[in-house]
Design an enzyme around this catalytic site. Structure first.
Site: not given
Ligand SMILES: Cc1ncc(COP(=O)(O)O)c(C=O)c1O
Length: 402
Positions: A120, A197, A223, A360
């Site tokens: 991401h 992550d 989430k 993303c």
């Molecule tokens: C794998 C992963 N990493 C990081 C993030 C970033 O999360 P946040 O926007 O809640 O900080 C997301 C959010 O979609 C994600 O799916």
């Protein structure tokens, strides 16, 4: 032919935001159960007060709840101590904190950071920002043909210049699950630290950071059926103790004079300002809710739904599926000849909400040779009616586009 186990959880009634809507965008953000909504309402209502500073009973009680939540988070992810839990705004802030306070301090020009092709942007851009500043280099682990981070390739390419590895536990696009313990062993074989992550893992897999033997772990509460604006950075105590503060302000200090300020120990040192008190209460309620069901049951439930969806979509011959067969709760696909945004828009007209876009993860899109994918992602409240509605909706899309 493999037999698909039926999905067993039936929790729709706990989620006022779901009703008869076919919400298949839980990987973006999960709907909230009444238990979490009520806990938030109470925390903003009859229980509301600040934490850590109040000399009155309500504030003392809120402080107890706030710190009890930290212990709950620690137990939830198998941390050795609650002092290893830093409250942050979300996974994005957790990764930026490690990039700024660990990597920017520890890495020097010529050092290398290892990421993977499926990360991401939150797990790419913060490292690029640091790498640019200090002259470090980023390397990228490729994927296997079925969309997993290729750990054999990682083992072959890692070398002592790699000081940090940062990988997704579960891909937000492909649903592929990382063997995080093996990844940690490979990272540690050259003395690198590893950040996992856990954004997409924590809502669907039982996580034990000590068993995974990672060094940093991040996730977002929203989430995990909790509120937005709150998340967790876990790090080994020794790492946190050696890291300078992230932001300056109230709460994070030991003593302030105009000549010199000394800082509170971790994790307080990283939590400047009035924190997201109610967010923490909501996160605590979300953990209670998820634990009452059990992560193993949740994982099995989502796997059954993904298997049903994969089988149904595979039988529609104009569909390309991305990711491995055993993807966890997340299924990306392409309806040949139709842009994913059109797929999403028409599905919305039939009461099915999916995500369409690059998620993303633009480098991954480039690797897959697409601009975007359509993504169905499941949650605790999803059931077989959602898969049936998705299939019916896709048939309508096909009819419209001939
Ligand atoms: C794998 C992963 N990493 C990081 C993030 C970033 O999360 P946040 O926007 O809640 O900080 C997301 C959010 O979609 C994600 O799916």
């Amino acid at each position: 032919m493999s037999v698909i186990a039926p999905a067993r959880l039936s929790l729709r009634h706990d989620f006022p935001g779901v009703g008869d809507w076919h919400y298949l965008d839980s990987a973006a953000t999960a709907q909230k159960p009444t238990a979490v909504i009520d806990a938030i309402a109470r925390a903003y209502g009859a229980d509301y007060a600040t934490v850590h500073r109040g000399v009155y009973a309500r504030s003392a009680n809120m402080t107890l709840a706030y710190e009890a939540a930290r212990r709950k988070v620690a137990d939830f992810i198998g941390a050795a101590s609650d002092s290893e839990i830093v409250y942050v705004r979300g996974a994005t802030e957790g990764i930026n904190l490690v990039a700024q306070c660990w990597a920017a301090e520890q890495l020097k020009a010529g050092d290398r950071i290892l990421l993977s092709m499926l990360e991401h942007h939150s797990n790419i851009v913060p490292w690029q920002m640091v790498a640019e500043k200090i002259g470090a280099v980023i390397d990228v682990v490729p994927l296997t043909d079925d969309g997993r981070i290729d750990l054999d390739a990682m083992a072959a390419m890692i070398r002592p210049e790699h000081r940090l590895v940062a990988l997704a536990h579960v891909s937000n696009v492909l649903g592929s699950v990382l063997d995080a313990r093996r990844a940690a062993d490979i990272a540690h074989s050259v003395g690198a630290k590893i950040l996992i992550d856990g954004c997409q893992a924590v809502p669907r897999l039982a996580v034990d950071v000590q068993a995974l033997d990672c060094d940093f772990y991040v996730f977002s509460a929203h989430k995990l059926y909790g509120p937005t604006g709150i998340g967790v950075l876990w790090a080994r105590k020794a790492l946190l103790d050696a890291m300078p503060p992230y932001q300056g302000g109230g709460s994070m200090i030991d003593k302030v004079t105009f000549e010199k300020t000394t800082y509170a120990p971790a994790p307080t040192r990283f939590e400047a300002g009035t924190p997201h008190i109610v967010g923490v209460v909501g996160l605590s309620a979300a953990i209670d809710y998820v634990q009452a069901i059990g992560l193993d049951a949740i994982h099995a439930h989502e796997c059954a739904l993904v298997a049903k969806a994969r089988a149904a979509l595979e039988s529609m011959n104009s569909i390309r599926l991305f990711g491995p067969e055993d993807s966890a709760g997340i299924l990306s696909f392409e309806l040949r000849g139709v842009h994913p945004h059109d797929v999403g828009t028409i599905l919305d007209e039939t009461g099915v909400a999916i995500r369409a876009g690059h998620h993303c993860a633009q480098p991954l899109m480039r690797h897959l040779g697409v601009e975007a994918t359509a993504r169905a992602s499941f949650g605790i409240y999803s059931d077989e009616s959602d898969v049936d509605a998705l299939v019916k909706g896709l048939e309508r899309v096909r009819k419209i586009f001939g």
